[in-house]
Scaffold this active site. Structure first.
Site, PDB file in Angstrom:
ATOM      1  N   GLU A 125       0.811  -1.212   0.000  1.00  0.00           N
ATOM      2  CA  GLU A 125       0.000   0.000   0.000  1.00  0.00           C
ATOM      3  C   GLU A 125       0.850   1.270   0.000  1.00  0.00           C
ATOM      4  OE1 GLU A 125      -3.433   0.386   0.068  1.00  0.00           O
ATOM      5  OE2 GLU A 125      -3.728  -1.764  -0.237  1.00  0.00           O
ATOM      6  N   GLU A 148      -2.044   9.147  -0.031  1.00  0.00           N
ATOM      7  CA  GLU A 148      -2.354   8.756  -1.406  1.00  0.00           C
ATOM      8  C   GLU A 148      -1.749   9.758  -2.385  1.00  0.00           C
ATOM      9  OE1 GLU A 148      -6.452   7.866  -3.949  1.00  0.00           O
ATOM     10  OE2 GLU A 148      -6.508   8.214  -1.788  1.00  0.00           O
TER      11      GLU A 148
END
Length: 278
Positions: free
Chosen positions: A138, A147
């Protein structure tokens, strides 16, 4: 007729009051409205199996809390292991290099004493390998704290009235497992002790809080239980990102997660088990 109707109406009111009182007593006395032999789950539903009587059970014949095993997580997640992840970063100027630390991870563990410490020693090693495999994937080997800008959305589910989005706040991916959505930030904050809806940014600025949100997600979504029950690493991938990756959607990412997991299992000296893919 009028007198009869009045008597009938009065009787109806009295009966309604009696029934309402009985129902109130039943609700108060029987575990969140559940029958006496049922458990009230962490989400307020009634049932009798592990989903209701296990972790998070509020009332009723809840299962006794499991006893942690004697595994020492610091002895497994060593400095060498943790630094080995960071040293594989390929992006220049990784902000996560100084953010994600072994010290922060170990400090976050105090909030979730059963994480990595239930079942057999092999279960513990597999759970740790699985957690770090997903976190590695991730975050790009602990490179990214948030992100990437080209994929950021606000991740506000406006239909969720229990955890309403705050104005001008973004609930995009942050932390080791890239926590997203207001309906995750809200309850995570309630459980950990921060304002998840009004201060989601803390997940990207406080490394201990960041690791705690990842552990919260892991334990709340029963990924921990998946490992203990022997369902395999593939089942954990399905929980974390199933609709976007599993069933042939993105086999390359599924394979990458499984490859990292297998590598970490090897480092921890445990067989990875079956069902590696979803």
């Amino acid at each position: 007729m009028v007198a009869f109707s009045m008597k009938k109406s009065l009787l109806t009111i009295i009966l309604a009051g009696v029934l309402a009182g009985a129902l109130l007593e039943l609700v108060v006395g029987q575990n969140c409205g559940c029958a006496a032999d049922e458990c009230c789950s962490e989400h307020g539903y009634c049932g009798t199996d592990d989903d209701y009587c296990g972790t998070g059970c509020q009332e009723g014949p809840c299962y006794p809390p499991p006893t942690p095993n004697n595994v020492s997580i610091p002895d497994i997640v060593t400095d060498a292991f943790f630094n080995g992840i960071i040293n594989k970063q390929t992006e220049p100027n990784c902000v996560g290099r100084s953010f994600y630390t072994r010290v922060a991870f170990l400090q976050a563990l105090s909030s979730y004493p059963l994480f990595g410490r239930e079942g057999s020693v092999d279960d513990s090693r597999r759970e740790l390998a699985a957690f770090f495999a997903h976190a590695t994937h991730e975050t790009g080997y602990f490179c990214f704290v948030e992100e990437s800008e080209d994929t950021i959305q606000d991740y506000c589910n406006a239909t969720n009235t229990e955890y309403p989005c705050a104005p001008n706040k973004s609930y995009h991916g942050r932390g080791p497992l890239q926590l997203t959505w207001n309906y995750n930030y809200g309850p995570a904050g309630n459980d950990i002790g921060f304002d998840g809806l009004n201060n989601p940014e803390i997940v990207g600025t406080d490394p201990v809080v960041s690791f705690r949100t990842a552990l919260w997600y892991w334990m709340t979504n029963r990924i921990h239980s998946i490992i203990i029950s022997g369902q395999g690493f593939g089942a954990t991938t399905r929980v974390i990102n199933g609709p976007l990756e599993c069933d042939g959607e993105r086999p390359e990412t599924v394979n990458n997660r499984a490859q990292i997991y297998t590598e970490y299992c090897s480092q921890f000296g445990v067989a990875p088990g079956d069902n590696l893919y979803c």
